[in-house]
Design an enzyme around this catalytic site. Sequence first.
Site, mmCIF file in Angstrom:
data_model
loop_
_atom_site.group_PDB
_atom_site.id
_atom_site.type_symbol
_atom_site.label_atom_id
_atom_site.label_comp_id
_atom_site.label_asym_id
_atom_site.label_seq_id
_atom_site.Cartn_x
_atom_site.Cartn_y
_atom_site.Cartn_z
ATOM 1 N N ASP A 12 0.913 -1.195 0.077
ATOM 2 C CA ASP A 12 0.219 -0.110 0.029
ATOM 3 C C ASP A 12 0.787 1.168 -0.230
ATOM 4 O O ASP A 12 1.620 1.344 0.729
ATOM 5 C CB ASP A 12 -0.830 0.001 1.346
ATOM 6 C CG ASP A 12 -1.913 -1.182 1.235
ATOM 7 O OD1 ASP A 12 -2.122 -1.541 0.298
ATOM 8 O OD2 ASP A 12 -2.733 -1.217 2.198
ATOM 9 N N ASN A 42 -4.626 -8.260 5.212
ATOM 10 C CA ASN A 42 -5.265 -7.433 6.129
ATOM 11 C C ASN A 42 -6.449 -8.354 7.184
ATOM 12 O O ASN A 42 -6.165 -8.626 8.261
ATOM 13 C CB ASN A 42 -6.011 -6.109 5.905
ATOM 14 C CG ASN A 42 -5.262 -5.392 5.233
ATOM 15 O OD1 ASN A 42 -4.054 -5.286 5.432
ATOM 16 N ND2 ASN A 42 -5.797 -4.257 4.495
ATOM 17 N N ASN A 179 -20.497 -4.025 2.971
ATOM 18 C CA ASN A 179 -20.568 -2.613 3.491
ATOM 19 C C ASN A 179 -21.752 -2.097 2.699
ATOM 20 O O ASN A 179 -22.172 -2.679 1.739
ATOM 21 C CB ASN A 179 -19.497 -1.551 3.598
ATOM 22 C CG ASN A 179 -18.994 -1.386 2.256
ATOM 23 O OD1 ASN A 179 -19.599 -1.285 1.217
ATOM 24 N ND2 ASN A 179 -17.654 -0.896 2.194
ATOM 25 N N LEU A 212 -22.062 -0.787 8.631
ATOM 26 C CA LEU A 212 -22.397 0.618 8.561
ATOM 27 C C LEU A 212 -21.511 1.580 8.987
ATOM 28 O O LEU A 212 -22.086 2.843 9.560
ATOM 29 C CB LEU A 212 -23.608 0.611 9.053
ATOM 30 C CG LEU A 212 -24.964 -0.294 8.911
ATOM 31 C CD1 LEU A 212 -26.121 -0.218 9.749
ATOM 32 C CD2 LEU A 212 -25.480 -0.112 7.584
ATOM 33 N N GLY A 213 -20.233 1.470 9.099
ATOM 34 C CA GLY A 213 -19.385 2.465 9.706
ATOM 35 C C GLY A 213 -19.693 2.829 10.989
ATOM 36 O O GLY A 213 -19.629 2.131 11.794
ATOM 37 N N THR A 239 -8.711 2.935 6.537
ATOM 38 C CA THR A 239 -8.193 1.968 5.712
ATOM 39 C C THR A 239 -8.060 0.657 6.574
ATOM 40 O O THR A 239 -7.566 0.933 7.664
ATOM 41 C CB THR A 239 -6.777 2.317 5.249
ATOM 42 O OG1 THR A 239 -6.997 3.522 4.565
ATOM 43 C CG2 THR A 239 -6.409 1.312 4.017
ATOM 44 N N ASP A 243 -11.832 -4.877 7.051
ATOM 45 C CA ASP A 243 -10.906 -5.908 7.065
ATOM 46 C C ASP A 243 -11.126 -6.458 8.687
ATOM 47 O O ASP A 243 -10.808 -7.856 8.995
ATOM 48 C CB ASP A 243 -9.439 -5.798 6.629
ATOM 49 C CG ASP A 243 -9.581 -5.434 5.290
ATOM 50 O OD1 ASP A 243 -10.526 -5.881 4.354
ATOM 51 O OD2 ASP A 243 -8.692 -4.718 4.676
ATOM 52 N N GLY A 278 -2.537 3.320 8.494
ATOM 53 C CA GLY A 278 -2.245 2.064 7.643
ATOM 54 C C GLY A 278 -3.263 1.029 7.734
ATOM 55 O O GLY A 278 -4.325 1.317 8.293
#
Length: 295
Positions: A12, A42, A179, A212-213, A239, A243, A278
């Site tokens: 990444d 991840n 998601n 749903l974050g 990010t 995962d 990260g």
Amino acid sequence: MRVINFGSLNVDHVYNVEHFVKPGETIASRGYQQFVGGKGLNQSIALARAGATVSHAGSIGADGVMLRDVLIDDGVDVSFVFEVDQPSGHAIIQVDSTGENCILLHGGANQCNAPEMIHSVFDSADPGDIVLLQNEINDLPEIINQAAGKGLTVVFNPAPMSPDVLEYPLHNVDYLILNQTEAVALTSEEKVLEVLQTLGQRHPKSKVILTLGSEGAIYKDCDQTVCVEAVPVAAVDTTGAGDTFIGYFLAALACGATIERCLKNACEAASICVQRAGASSSVPYKAELQNGGQW
Ligand code: RIB
């Protein structure tokens, strides 16, 4: 019980930006760092840090030795990580001032998993093993069908979403973890209730986990619906949060935890992840969770 994760391994390249680059625009980044990532890698690291036994299956180039080494450092079995004659996969990631990201992927070696490699993984599988997949490698329909044909539990995270997912044999998927963006693309529905209803009608035997974050997560199968709220935190970099959620959810599930506990551990682990920069490097160890990651 082991989780066999057929998944991507990426380098990444992460750029901190005030806002995401617009078409035709050139901007300077405020910072640059290189991390080890890939949704597959991840998720293997999240599983291992949550206490699960995990084998990673995937491909790297000659430039990807550190991707394999990072998995080894976390106790992931890498017997099925092979070197191929292509550069390793990589991602160009912009992280904006709110911690949100946008990602450009180059599949590279991730798209070069050979049929013999896939067969050798299944030859080693034991009844009761869980096969975990994301949408960053080649031959996914074949892998889903082989896993289902062997009677293994199939968990699919359709990330990143692409039109061909609509053609995948999703009737062979036991757990679909996605998601809101992926769910909207898969169902053409916008609202959570309608998304869940459509997925339930299309795949009555699958269990659906919708993340749903900052709103938490919902689990739905034909018998029950379980909702869990997110842990409110200030995000630095989102990010790898999805995962981390998946690794922690599955690790608890593999140990027979209740769905509510699986969701709670997963949401808490994801909330820790977003407070760090990260991808794999920001996945917490289970001792960092309030209850020590127990079920
Ligand atoms: O989910 C985050 C990951 O997506 C990054 O690590 C990047 O490699 C992409 O695969």
